[in-house]
Motif scaffolding. Sequence first.
Motif, mmCIF file in Angstrom:
data_model
loop_
_atom_site.group_PDB
_atom_site.id
_atom_site.type_symbol
_atom_site.label_atom_id
_atom_site.label_comp_id
_atom_site.label_asym_id
_atom_site.label_seq_id
_atom_site.Cartn_x
_atom_site.Cartn_y
_atom_site.Cartn_z
ATOM 1 N N TYR A 112 51.421 36.965 38.909
ATOM 2 C CA TYR A 112 51.156 35.417 39.537
ATOM 3 C C TYR A 112 51.689 35.514 40.838
ATOM 4 C CZ TYR A 112 51.496 30.567 39.868
ATOM 5 O OH TYR A 112 51.250 29.273 40.073
ATOM 6 N N ASP A 113 51.024 34.814 41.890
ATOM 7 C CA ASP A 113 51.588 34.693 43.264
ATOM 8 C C ASP A 113 51.680 35.722 43.845
ATOM 9 O OD1 ASP A 113 51.984 32.209 44.591
ATOM 10 O OD2 ASP A 113 53.986 32.260 44.486
ATOM 11 N N GLN A 114 51.261 36.793 43.628
ATOM 12 C CA GLN A 114 51.368 38.169 44.569
ATOM 13 C C GLN A 114 50.571 38.023 45.627
ATOM 14 O OE1 GLN A 114 50.744 41.710 42.108
ATOM 15 N NE2 GLN A 114 50.645 42.931 44.144
ATOM 16 N N PRO A 115 50.894 38.170 46.792
ATOM 17 C CA PRO A 115 49.933 38.344 47.914
ATOM 18 C C PRO A 115 49.068 39.555 47.736
ATOM 19 C CG PRO A 115 52.413 38.314 48.734
ATOM 20 C CD PRO A 115 52.466 38.562 47.145
ATOM 21 N N LEU A 116 47.492 39.096 48.037
ATOM 22 C CA LEU A 116 46.651 39.825 48.139
ATOM 23 C C LEU A 116 45.965 40.246 49.448
ATOM 24 C CD1 LEU A 116 44.572 38.292 44.979
ATOM 25 C CD2 LEU A 116 46.215 39.976 45.055
ATOM 26 N N PHE A 117 45.951 39.162 50.261
ATOM 27 C CA PHE A 117 45.230 39.374 51.688
ATOM 28 C C PHE A 117 46.128 38.533 52.408
ATOM 29 C CE2 PHE A 117 41.767 39.420 48.479
ATOM 30 C CZ PHE A 117 40.949 40.509 49.012
ATOM 31 N N MET A 125 47.065 34.374 39.221
ATOM 32 C CA MET A 125 46.981 34.482 37.816
ATOM 33 C C MET A 125 47.465 36.134 37.625
ATOM 34 S SD MET A 125 43.205 35.091 36.817
ATOM 35 C CE MET A 125 42.754 33.444 37.199
ATOM 36 N N ILE A 126 47.861 36.497 36.354
ATOM 37 C CA ILE A 126 48.354 37.823 36.183
ATOM 38 C C ILE A 126 46.979 38.436 35.740
ATOM 39 C CG2 ILE A 126 49.544 39.423 34.756
ATOM 40 C CD1 ILE A 126 51.704 37.258 34.316
ATOM 41 N N GLY A 127 46.673 39.510 36.304
ATOM 42 C CA GLY A 127 45.648 40.501 35.771
ATOM 43 C C GLY A 127 45.372 41.787 36.554
ATOM 44 N N THR A 128 44.218 42.424 36.574
ATOM 45 C CA THR A 128 44.048 43.643 37.243
ATOM 46 C C THR A 128 42.816 43.190 38.313
ATOM 47 O OG1 THR A 128 43.905 44.653 35.315
ATOM 48 C CG2 THR A 128 42.742 45.841 37.129
ATOM 49 N N PHE A 129 43.264 43.460 39.601
ATOM 50 C CA PHE A 129 42.708 43.171 40.902
ATOM 51 C C PHE A 129 41.372 44.197 41.215
ATOM 52 C CE2 PHE A 129 42.183 44.290 45.304
ATOM 53 C CZ PHE A 129 41.890 42.989 46.195
ATOM 54 N N TYR A 130 40.210 43.638 41.511
ATOM 55 C CA TYR A 130 39.102 44.271 41.795
ATOM 56 C C TYR A 130 38.621 43.792 43.123
ATOM 57 C CZ TYR A 130 39.313 45.897 36.833
ATOM 58 O OH TYR A 130 39.340 46.637 35.746
ATOM 59 N N ARG A 131 38.133 44.750 44.200
ATOM 60 C CA ARG A 131 37.763 44.386 45.264
ATOM 61 C C ARG A 131 36.060 44.211 45.173
ATOM 62 N NH1 ARG A 131 38.978 48.066 49.947
ATOM 63 N NH2 ARG A 131 37.865 45.993 51.011
ATOM 64 N N LYS A 132 35.524 44.770 44.014
ATOM 65 C CA LYS A 132 33.923 44.622 43.793
ATOM 66 C C LYS A 132 33.578 43.782 42.767
ATOM 67 C CE LYS A 132 33.650 49.489 45.283
ATOM 68 N NZ LYS A 132 33.057 50.782 45.032
ATOM 69 N N PRO A 133 32.502 43.234 42.811
ATOM 70 C CA PRO A 133 31.979 42.592 41.537
ATOM 71 C C PRO A 133 31.465 43.508 40.232
ATOM 72 C CG PRO A 133 30.438 42.449 43.310
ATOM 73 C CD PRO A 133 31.781 43.099 43.791
ATOM 74 N N SER A 134 31.465 44.615 40.635
ATOM 75 C CA SER A 134 30.965 45.680 39.696
ATOM 76 C C SER A 134 31.089 47.123 40.361
ATOM 77 C CB SER A 134 29.641 45.560 38.857
ATOM 78 O OG SER A 134 28.447 45.681 40.037
ATOM 79 N N LYS A 158 44.566 41.982 56.692
ATOM 80 C CA LYS A 158 44.980 43.259 55.882
ATOM 81 C C LYS A 158 44.854 42.913 54.490
ATOM 82 C CE LYS A 158 49.419 46.038 55.416
ATOM 83 N NZ LYS A 158 50.590 46.290 55.675
ATOM 84 N N ILE A 159 44.619 43.922 53.553
ATOM 85 C CA ILE A 159 44.407 43.970 52.147
ATOM 86 C C ILE A 159 45.579 44.275 51.601
ATOM 87 C CG2 ILE A 159 42.956 44.775 50.134
ATOM 88 C CD1 ILE A 159 40.530 44.790 52.108
ATOM 89 N N LEU A 160 46.406 43.750 50.840
ATOM 90 C CA LEU A 160 47.751 43.935 50.421
ATOM 91 C C LEU A 160 47.757 44.891 48.940
ATOM 92 C CD1 LEU A 160 49.659 40.771 51.446
ATOM 93 C CD2 LEU A 160 49.400 42.920 52.596
ATOM 94 N N VAL A 161 46.871 45.025 48.292
ATOM 95 C CA VAL A 161 46.631 45.408 46.878
ATOM 96 C C VAL A 161 45.660 46.425 46.980
ATOM 97 C CG1 VAL A 161 46.345 44.906 44.691
ATOM 98 C CG2 VAL A 161 47.488 43.244 45.959
ATOM 99 N N ASP A 162 45.710 47.496 46.368
ATOM 100 C CA ASP A 162 44.692 48.640 46.217
ATOM 101 C C ASP A 162 43.754 48.233 44.802
ATOM 102 O OD1 ASP A 162 45.679 50.075 47.825
ATOM 103 O OD2 ASP A 162 47.267 51.126 46.216
ATOM 104 N N ASP A 163 42.644 48.773 44.770
ATOM 105 C CA ASP A 163 41.623 48.272 43.953
ATOM 106 C C ASP A 163 41.915 48.656 42.552
ATOM 107 O OD1 ASP A 163 39.130 47.090 43.111
ATOM 108 O OD2 ASP A 163 38.156 49.095 43.306
ATOM 109 N N THR A 164 41.778 48.216 41.698
ATOM 110 C CA THR A 164 41.780 48.396 40.166
ATOM 111 C C THR A 164 43.453 48.297 39.691
ATOM 112 O OG1 THR A 164 41.866 50.798 40.127
ATOM 113 C CG2 THR A 164 39.812 49.604 39.946
ATOM 114 N N THR A 165 44.311 47.629 40.522
ATOM 115 C CA THR A 165 45.745 47.585 40.130
ATOM 116 C C THR A 165 46.216 46.430 39.586
ATOM 117 O OG1 THR A 165 46.324 47.158 42.539
ATOM 118 C CG2 THR A 165 46.250 49.284 41.966
#
Length: 161
Positions: free
Chosen positions: A151-156, A90-99, A140-147
Amino acid sequence: MDIKDIQNLIKFVSKAEVSEVKYKTKDFEITIKTPLGGNEVTYMQQPPVYHTGAQQISAPQPQAAAPATPNAAEEPVADESKLVTIKSPMIGTFYRKPSPDKDVFVNVGDEVSVGKVVCVIEAMKLFNQIESEVSGKIVKILVDDTTPVEYDQPLFLVDPS
């Protein structure tokens, strides 16, 4: 109706360039409205312009480190054929942490199994847990936290071996 069906409906509505679509079944009802007026569209276009400007300011910093990146990227290229990509559903904001006060879901080198939560994507004030679709080791983690992610963007990248 699951999230993928809703996403497909939203894509259809945006491509059809209609102002409103209502979909109703016995158990489910959804209304999707899109701005078609001149003023609304203008306001919708302004934030991406500002966002793009911010990316251009930060872009020269990685370019300065670019000579080191191709050498590092050349080594795993042969291995990348066996790597599996976990993509954003989906489209949205990526977070690596639950909070903010919690630890990250996964780090590079961590083992994941099918169904393990690897990140959270916030979309319209809803926090959606993204689960791994493959078992293996996070390479590899392909996305920085809070960015923002698309849709369909590689994350890991995951090594299933």
